[in-house]
Scaffold this motif. Structure first.
Motif, PDB file in Angstrom:
ATOM      1  N   ASP A  68       0.729  -1.117   0.235  1.00  0.00           N
ATOM      2  CA  ASP A  68      -0.051   0.057  -0.050  1.00  0.00           C
ATOM      3  C   ASP A  68       1.098   1.148   0.049  1.00  0.00           C
ATOM      4  O   ASP A  68       2.053   1.167   0.545  1.00  0.00           O
ATOM      5  N   TYR A  69       0.325   2.293  -0.677  1.00  0.00           N
ATOM      6  CA  TYR A  69       1.148   3.419  -0.969  1.00  0.00           C
ATOM      7  C   TYR A  69       0.811   4.763  -0.415  1.00  0.00           C
ATOM      8  O   TYR A  69      -0.312   5.106  -0.612  1.00  0.00           O
ATOM      9  N   PHE A  70       1.589   5.716   0.149  1.00  0.00           N
ATOM     10  CA  PHE A  70       1.487   6.950   0.650  1.00  0.00           C
ATOM     11  C   PHE A  70       2.131   8.135  -0.127  1.00  0.00           C
ATOM     12  O   PHE A  70       3.486   7.552  -0.496  1.00  0.00           O
ATOM     13  N   PRO A  71       1.738   8.911  -0.635  1.00  0.00           N
ATOM     14  CA  PRO A  71       0.331   9.437  -0.301  1.00  0.00           C
ATOM     15  C   PRO A  71      -0.678   8.772  -1.425  1.00  0.00           C
ATOM     16  O   PRO A  71      -0.387   8.446  -2.324  1.00  0.00           O
ATOM     17  N   TYR A  72      -1.908   8.765  -0.840  1.00  0.00           N
ATOM     18  CA  TYR A  72      -3.019   8.487  -1.744  1.00  0.00           C
ATOM     19  C   TYR A  72      -3.482   9.401  -2.616  1.00  0.00           C
ATOM     20  O   TYR A  72      -3.160  10.558  -2.224  1.00  0.00           O
ATOM     21  N   VAL A  73      -3.929   9.154  -3.812  1.00  0.00           N
ATOM     22  CA  VAL A  73      -4.522  10.094  -4.705  1.00  0.00           C
ATOM     23  C   VAL A  73      -5.646  10.805  -4.519  1.00  0.00           C
ATOM     24  O   VAL A  73      -6.360  10.135  -3.955  1.00  0.00           O
ATOM     25  N   VAL A  74      -5.551  12.116  -4.322  1.00  0.00           N
ATOM     26  CA  VAL A  74      -6.792  12.815  -4.334  1.00  0.00           C
ATOM     27  C   VAL A  74      -7.219  13.759  -5.172  1.00  0.00           C
ATOM     28  O   VAL A  74      -6.490  14.694  -5.638  1.00  0.00           O
ATOM     29  N   SER A  75      -8.480  13.614  -5.939  1.00  0.00           N
ATOM     30  CA  SER A  75      -9.009  14.157  -7.094  1.00  0.00           C
ATOM     31  C   SER A  75      -9.558  15.480  -6.778  1.00  0.00           C
ATOM     32  O   SER A  75      -9.768  15.552  -5.534  1.00  0.00           O
ATOM     33  N   GLU A  76      -9.919  16.107  -7.730  1.00  0.00           N
ATOM     34  CA  GLU A  76     -10.637  17.429  -7.594  1.00  0.00           C
ATOM     35  C   GLU A  76     -12.011  17.024  -6.830  1.00  0.00           C
ATOM     36  O   GLU A  76     -12.333  17.928  -5.814  1.00  0.00           O
ATOM     37  N   ASN A  77     -12.530  16.219  -7.374  1.00  0.00           N
ATOM     38  CA  ASN A  77     -13.888  15.658  -6.745  1.00  0.00           C
ATOM     39  C   ASN A  77     -13.774  15.188  -5.506  1.00  0.00           C
ATOM     40  O   ASN A  77     -14.818  15.421  -4.479  1.00  0.00           O
ATOM     41  N   ASP A  78     -12.554  14.407  -4.931  1.00  0.00           N
ATOM     42  CA  ASP A  78     -12.482  14.091  -3.903  1.00  0.00           C
ATOM     43  C   ASP A  78     -12.492  15.163  -2.597  1.00  0.00           C
ATOM     44  O   ASP A  78     -12.686  14.854  -1.441  1.00  0.00           O
ATOM     45  N   LEU A  79     -11.842  16.393  -3.143  1.00  0.00           N
ATOM     46  CA  LEU A  79     -11.906  17.363  -1.964  1.00  0.00           C
ATOM     47  C   LEU A  79     -13.056  17.809  -1.236  1.00  0.00           C
ATOM     48  O   LEU A  79     -13.110  18.358  -0.145  1.00  0.00           O
ATOM     49  N   GLU A  80     -14.174  17.403  -1.868  1.00  0.00           N
ATOM     50  CA  GLU A  80     -15.453  17.812  -1.407  1.00  0.00           C
ATOM     51  C   GLU A  80     -16.006  16.789  -0.671  1.00  0.00           C
ATOM     52  O   GLU A  80     -16.981  16.937   0.208  1.00  0.00           O
ATOM     53  N   THR A  82     -15.419  13.740   2.669  1.00  0.00           N
ATOM     54  CA  THR A  82     -14.762  13.574   4.044  1.00  0.00           C
ATOM     55  C   THR A  82     -13.818  12.505   4.007  1.00  0.00           C
ATOM     56  O   THR A  82     -14.103  11.575   3.015  1.00  0.00           O
ATOM     57  N   PRO A  83     -12.653  12.673   4.756  1.00  0.00           N
ATOM     58  CA  PRO A  83     -11.776  11.324   4.879  1.00  0.00           C
ATOM     59  C   PRO A  83     -12.703   9.997   5.147  1.00  0.00           C
ATOM     60  O   PRO A  83     -12.377   8.908   4.384  1.00  0.00           O
ATOM     61  N   ASP A  84     -13.891  10.066   5.984  1.00  0.00           N
ATOM     62  CA  ASP A  84     -14.637   8.655   6.374  1.00  0.00           C
ATOM     63  C   ASP A  84     -14.881   8.284   4.903  1.00  0.00           C
ATOM     64  O   ASP A  84     -15.138   7.029   4.768  1.00  0.00           O
ATOM     65  N   GLU A  85     -15.467   9.103   3.992  1.00  0.00           N
ATOM     66  CA  GLU A  85     -16.075   8.618   2.603  1.00  0.00           C
ATOM     67  C   GLU A  85     -14.791   8.266   1.769  1.00  0.00           C
ATOM     68  O   GLU A  85     -14.987   7.475   0.984  1.00  0.00           O
ATOM     69  N   LEU A  86     -13.621   8.764   2.150  1.00  0.00           N
ATOM     70  CA  LEU A  86     -12.631   8.309   1.052  1.00  0.00           C
ATOM     71  C   LEU A  86     -11.669   7.288   1.453  1.00  0.00           C
ATOM     72  O   LEU A  86     -11.055   6.679   0.521  1.00  0.00           O
ATOM     73  N   MET A  87     -11.776   6.760   2.740  1.00  0.00           N
ATOM     74  CA  MET A  87     -10.770   5.958   3.051  1.00  0.00           C
ATOM     75  C   MET A  87     -11.075   4.332   2.467  1.00  0.00           C
ATOM     76  O   MET A  87     -10.195   3.698   2.353  1.00  0.00           O
ATOM     77  N   LEU A 133      -3.356   4.288   6.198  1.00  0.00           N
ATOM     78  CA  LEU A 133      -2.397   3.364   5.756  1.00  0.00           C
ATOM     79  C   LEU A 133      -1.866   2.299   6.692  1.00  0.00           C
ATOM     80  O   LEU A 133      -1.861   0.984   6.291  1.00  0.00           O
ATOM     81  N   PHE A 134      -1.674   2.691   8.181  1.00  0.00           N
ATOM     82  CA  PHE A 134      -1.664   1.743   8.979  1.00  0.00           C
ATOM     83  C   PHE A 134      -2.411   0.905   9.673  1.00  0.00           C
ATOM     84  O   PHE A 134      -2.573   0.438  10.741  1.00  0.00           O
ATOM     85  N   SER A 135      -3.765   1.040   8.931  1.00  0.00           N
ATOM     86  CA  SER A 135      -5.074   0.475   9.465  1.00  0.00           C
ATOM     87  C   SER A 135      -5.305  -1.097   8.810  1.00  0.00           C
ATOM     88  O   SER A 135      -6.396  -1.515   8.915  1.00  0.00           O
ATOM     89  N   GLY A 136      -4.285  -1.588   8.155  1.00  0.00           N
ATOM     90  CA  GLY A 136      -4.459  -2.927   7.569  1.00  0.00           C
ATOM     91  C   GLY A 136      -3.757  -4.070   8.325  1.00  0.00           C
ATOM     92  O   GLY A 136      -2.931  -3.781   9.323  1.00  0.00           O
TER      93      GLY A 136
END
Length: 543
Positions: A68-80, A82-87, A133-136
């Motif tokens: 698994d890779y950090f940083p995760y990709v965040v698109s323009e649409n993702d900015l709207e 929440t992290p809870d929705e994105l994780m 990242l460290f939650s797996g």
């Protein structure tokens, strides 16, 4: 516990002159805390992407681990969102409760998971991504430059967090972070790849000893080769002279010679020629032993800078300075008092959002000749979006002495900010997104000597093959080197560098440290590299 075995790895980008990796083999353990070290452009991020299966390659990479890779990709649409929705998108199958258990270790409130991602600070975004990242389970994590753009407090939190973890590759040029977090190093040397036990300082100490031994051995072999060459040349001349005397002689002058001595001279010549062959064989052995001794030595060339001498000792003076943005309610800086004298290296410290870049912005646009465009060499970009606004609003104002709620573009200033008249400033902005086009176009646009620009970039270990590319295709570290090289080419009274070392490799950081120590330019810097700041700071201002 598992292993990652790399065997005969060969990879190059399409259209590239050279392969990034050529028949590379090594092994690492997924239980290690592995630091990944190498020059900019050597292929650190490329290797992480190869592990993630993003590119085709020759050879083999075998492992049972899930990457698994950090940083995760965040698109323009993702900015709207929440992290809870994105994780779930970032790490399929991740469980929210496990992320919530990680957040307190990173000093992050759980409620941040339910805010739009665009409202989070850079540090908050980094910490939440690390928690995910460290939650797996049993993942081997690929962590690429986690502390860039983080303030000191956030860096310390991330450093302490990673120090308690294991099972990762950490790409970083921060020596302090590497020393605190890793127990093995994977090093991309100039010609080889090595895996070694220990942290950065352990590896660096071993490298310095190995380099000193290699130089000593190289010098010894060179001396021996020189002696053998001289002996072989001398013996060869003797053999030639003896061979030439075999036939023909003067019986009066050489009354001890006869036709029967010819065989004796021939035997002596053959013996000397055999000795020459022996010398040559020994030389070849010495040359063979010498080869490869210096292949991994980082021969960094000392850089030069051309600071100007100003007629005033005090270049910047602040008295009870407060700054705020016109559309904001609170001051970003309040009642700040300090000065910058010639020869000082002043570091601005403080949390993200404490006003470091805003203060730099105020100084740049307060510079006496900025409205005319010739007081600040702002070729590095910076605040181009505000530049015309601030120039227009600065028209008619006293550029060297601002007091009592003067407006500077989007910034409102109160108190006193004095900038010495006629001050020439060379500025590096932390942002590289404005860099586009070829290096020649960059040089022409900013009035730089193109040949000298290339020469400095070579001294910063950029390959000539890069010079044919557009700057937007460079790695982030290579883009930073373009900014640093441009600044070094600019004669100035004051050098203002805003986070210049983000993405810059360790060897270049040390190179820049030596430069600043030697030439002692007057500088105002924002830089979170602890070792860099401790070595060079003559004054620190906390915001």
């Amino acid at each position: 516990m598992a292993q990652i075995n790399v065997t005969g790895l060969t990879f190059g980008y399409e259209g590239s002159f050279d392969n990034v990796f050529e028949n590379v083999s090594f092994m690492v353990d997924t239980n290690w805390k592995l630091g990944f070290i190498g020059r900019n452009g050597k292929g650190k991020t490329t290797f992480l992407n190869l592990l993630m299966g993003k590119y085709e390659y020759q050879g083999s990479i075998t492992s049972n681990a899930y990457f698994d890779y950090f940083p995760y990709v965040v698109s323009e649409n993702d900015l709207e969102k929440t992290p809870d929705e994105l994780m779930e998108k970032w790490k399929p199958g991740v469980e929210s409760w496990r992320v919530m258990c990680e957040l307190p270790k990173l000093s992050v409130e759980t409620e941040l998971l339910y805010r739009p991602f665009k409202t989070l600070s850079f540090g908050e975004r980094t910490k939440i991504m690390l928690a995910v990242l460290f939650s797996g389970d049993n993942d081997f994590l690929l962590i690429d430059e986690p502390t860039n753009h983080l303030d000191m407090e956030a860096r310390d939190i991330v450093k302490a967090y990673l120090a308690e973890k294991k099972g990762f590759i950490l790409v970083s040029h921060d020596r302090d972070l590497l020393d605190a977090c890793i127990d093995h190093v994977l090093v991309l040397n100039r010609a080889t790849i090595e895996v070694q036990n220990g942290n950065f300082s352990t590896w660096w100490d071993n490298k310095e000893k190995a380099d000193a031994f290699a130089r000593s051995e190289n010098e010894k072999h060179l001396k021996e080769i020189g002696k053998l060459k001289a002996a072989a040349d001398r013996t060869a001349r003797w053999a030639d002279k003896s061979e030439n005397s075999k036939i023909g002689f003067d019986p009066v002058k050489e009354n001890d010679r006869s036709i029967s001595t010819r065989s004796f001279i021939g035997a002596k010549t053959k013996k000397m020629q055999s000795r020459v062959k022996s010398f040559e064989d020994r030389m070849n052995r010495e040359i063979e032993e010498k080869e490869g001794l210096l292949q991994d030595i980082e021969e960094t060339i000392d850089l030069k800078i051309m600071p100007l001498k100003h007629h005033k000792e005090r270049l910047i003076e602040c008295r009870d300075l407060s700054l705020k943005y016109i559309d904001g309610n609170e001051n970003v800086i309040e009642n700040l008092t300090f000065e910058v004298l010639q020869g000082e290296r002043v570091f601005l410290s403080g949390a993200n959002g404490s006003g470091k870049s805003s203060l730099i912005k105020a100084i740049l646009f307060q510079n006496a000749n900025f409205a005319g465009g010739n007081g600040v060499n702002d070729f590095m970009g910076g605040y181009d979006a505000d530049a015309d606004v601030i120039r227009r609003e600065a028209t008619g104002k006293n550029g060297s002495h601002a007091t009592d709620s003067q407006s500077m573009g989007k910034l409102s200033l109160s108190g006193e900010l004095k900038v010495a008249s006629g001050l020439k400033i060379s500025y590096i902005n932390q942002d590289t997104s404005h860099l586009k086009g070829s290096l020649m176009e960059h040089a022409q646009k900013n009035g730089l000597d193109y040949s000298l620009l290339l020469a400095i970039l070579r001294q910063l270990d950029m390959n000539r093959e890069q010079f044919a590319k557009n700057i937007e295709d460079f790695s982030e570290g290579q883009k930073k080197k373009v900014l640093i090289a441009s600044s070094l080419l600019t004669p100035a009274h004051l050098y203002i560098w805003d986070e210049p070392l983000n993405y810059i490799d360790v060897f270049s950081r040390m190179q820049i440290e030596r430069l600043i120590e030697k030439y002692a330019p007057t500088m105002l810097l924002v830089e979170h590299d602890v070792r860099f700041r401790e070595k060079l700071s003559s004054k620190e201002i906390f915001l």
